[in-house]
Design an enzyme around this catalytic site. Structure first.
Site, PDB file in Angstrom:
ATOM      1  N   THR A 264      -1.369   7.473  -0.269  1.00  0.00           N
ATOM      2  CA  THR A 264      -2.683   7.347  -0.909  1.00  0.00           C
ATOM      3  C   THR A 264      -3.460   6.116  -0.443  1.00  0.00           C
ATOM      4  O   THR A 264      -4.660   6.005  -0.686  1.00  0.00           O
ATOM      5  CB  THR A 264      -2.522   7.227  -2.441  1.00  0.00           C
ATOM      6  OG1 THR A 264      -1.821   5.997  -2.720  1.00  0.00           O
ATOM      7  CG2 THR A 264      -1.721   8.393  -3.013  1.00  0.00           C
TER       8      THR A 264
ATOM      9  N   ARG B  11       0.854  -1.192   0.000  1.00  0.00           N
ATOM     10  CA  ARG B  11       0.000   0.000   0.000  1.00  0.00           C
ATOM     11  C   ARG B  11       0.883   1.233   0.000  1.00  0.00           C
ATOM     12  O   ARG B  11       1.783   1.342   0.823  1.00  0.00           O
ATOM     13  CB  ARG B  11      -0.825   0.054   1.291  1.00  0.00           C
ATOM     14  CG  ARG B  11      -2.025  -0.769   1.298  1.00  0.00           C
ATOM     15  CD  ARG B  11      -2.984  -0.405   2.399  1.00  0.00           C
ATOM     16  NE  ARG B  11      -2.425  -0.015   3.688  1.00  0.00           N
ATOM     17  CZ  ARG B  11      -3.176   0.315   4.727  1.00  0.00           C
ATOM     18  NH1 ARG B  11      -4.489   0.314   4.632  1.00  0.00           N
ATOM     19  NH2 ARG B  11      -2.625   0.637   5.864  1.00  0.00           N
TER      20      ARG B  11
ATOM     21  N   ASP C 195       5.413  -6.389   8.966  1.00  0.00           N
ATOM     22  CA  ASP C 195       6.548  -6.057   9.855  1.00  0.00           C
ATOM     23  C   ASP C 195       6.614  -7.011  11.036  1.00  0.00           C
ATOM     24  O   ASP C 195       7.696  -7.444  11.435  1.00  0.00           O
ATOM     25  CB  ASP C 195       6.419  -4.615  10.360  1.00  0.00           C
ATOM     26  CG  ASP C 195       6.831  -3.603   9.296  1.00  0.00           C
ATOM     27  OD1 ASP C 195       7.525  -3.994   8.338  1.00  0.00           O
ATOM     28  OD2 ASP C 195       6.455  -2.423   9.432  1.00  0.00           O
TER      29      ASP C 195
ATOM     30  N   ASP D 229       1.104  -3.710  12.078  1.00  0.00           N
ATOM     31  CA  ASP D 229       1.529  -3.994  10.703  1.00  0.00           C
ATOM     32  C   ASP D 229       1.907  -5.461  10.589  1.00  0.00           C
ATOM     33  O   ASP D 229       2.927  -5.908  11.124  1.00  0.00           O
ATOM     34  CB  ASP D 229       2.722  -3.098  10.343  1.00  0.00           C
ATOM     35  CG  ASP D 229       3.057  -3.194   8.860  1.00  0.00           C
ATOM     36  OD1 ASP D 229       3.280  -4.322   8.367  1.00  0.00           O
ATOM     37  OD2 ASP D 229       3.067  -2.147   8.194  1.00  0.00           O
TER      38      ASP D 229
END
Ligand code: PRP
Ligand code: URA
Length: 206
Positions: A105, A101, A200, A197
């Site tokens: 945006t 991603r 991660d 995340d």
């Protein structure tokens, strides 16, 4: 259609995945275990065909799976779901779709794709632990449809209402499977409370 899977093991393991104290080793193991538990439910409706075989004692009219299954993990975090699911179906072929991603945006960028050639006839399972805005999963499904896939299941672990709405609008033919349905997205497009995340945490990159 949304299928929110319920099982005490799933709830317990999802709690471990969400905890901020859970380190990379435990996160990886737990995500695999959750995917394995989900596999049982998401395969419940796989079609069977009638066959006759010989047992050591005679003929047996029985059934076997009628269609191939293809697993498509969305890189990176979807990789953490492959082993848990493929344990149950070791002959499933596996394609890969690399997406990230854009941080500004939130739009998905595709950087890699490699699919087996049986997509049109197979039951295709898209794997990604996070369904946030739904942009990545929706784009992934469209790419797979453009390559001929006709039966697609979206298998995520945690989802937000925004992502579910987007998939139901863009791809009403796709079954969505989740282990947890969360409240909302924050202003950075992260699921709240979510688990942070996923990529991660899975690979220890932060
Ligand atoms: C995460 C996640 C999904 C996507 C979900 O990947 O694994 O692919 O974000 O967000 P969306 O529903 O709003 O599209 P990310 O872009 O962080 O890439 P990574 O796995 O390589 O870190
Ligand atoms: N991607 C993640 O890894 N986590 C989120 O909460 C949203 C997108």
């Amino acid at each position: 259609m949304l299928n929110l899977l319920k099982h005490p093991f799933l709830t317990h393991k999802l709690t471990r995945l969400r905890r901020k104290e859970t380190d990379t080793k435990d996160f990886r193991r737990t995500l695999g275990e959750i995917a394995g538990l989900m596999a049982y439910e998401i395969t419940r409706d796989l079609p069977l065909k009638d066959i006759t075989i010989e047992t050591p004692l005679g003929k047996c009219h029985t059934q076997e799976l009628a269609r191939d299954v293809v697993l498509i993990p969305i890189l990176r975090a979807g990789l953490g779901m492959v082993e848990g699911i493929s344990n149950l179906m070791p002959s499933a072929r596996i394609g890969h779709l690399g997406m990230y991603r854009d941080h500004e945006t939130l739009q998905p960028k595709t950087y890699y794709s490699k699919f087996p050639d049986n997509l049109p006839d197979a039951i295709v399972m898209v794997l990604d632990p996070m369904l946030a805005t739904g942009g990545s999963s929706s784009a992934a499904i469209q790419i797979l449809k453009d390559h001929g896939a006709r039966t697609i299941k979206l298998v995520c672990v945690v989802g937000a209402p925004e992502g579910i709405d987007k998939i139901m609008k863009d791809h009403p033919d796709v079954q969505i499977y989740l282990a947890g349905l969360d409240e909302k997205l924050n202003h950075n497009g992260y699921i709240v409370p979510g688990l942070g995340d996923a990529g991660d945490r899975l690979f220890g990159t932060k």
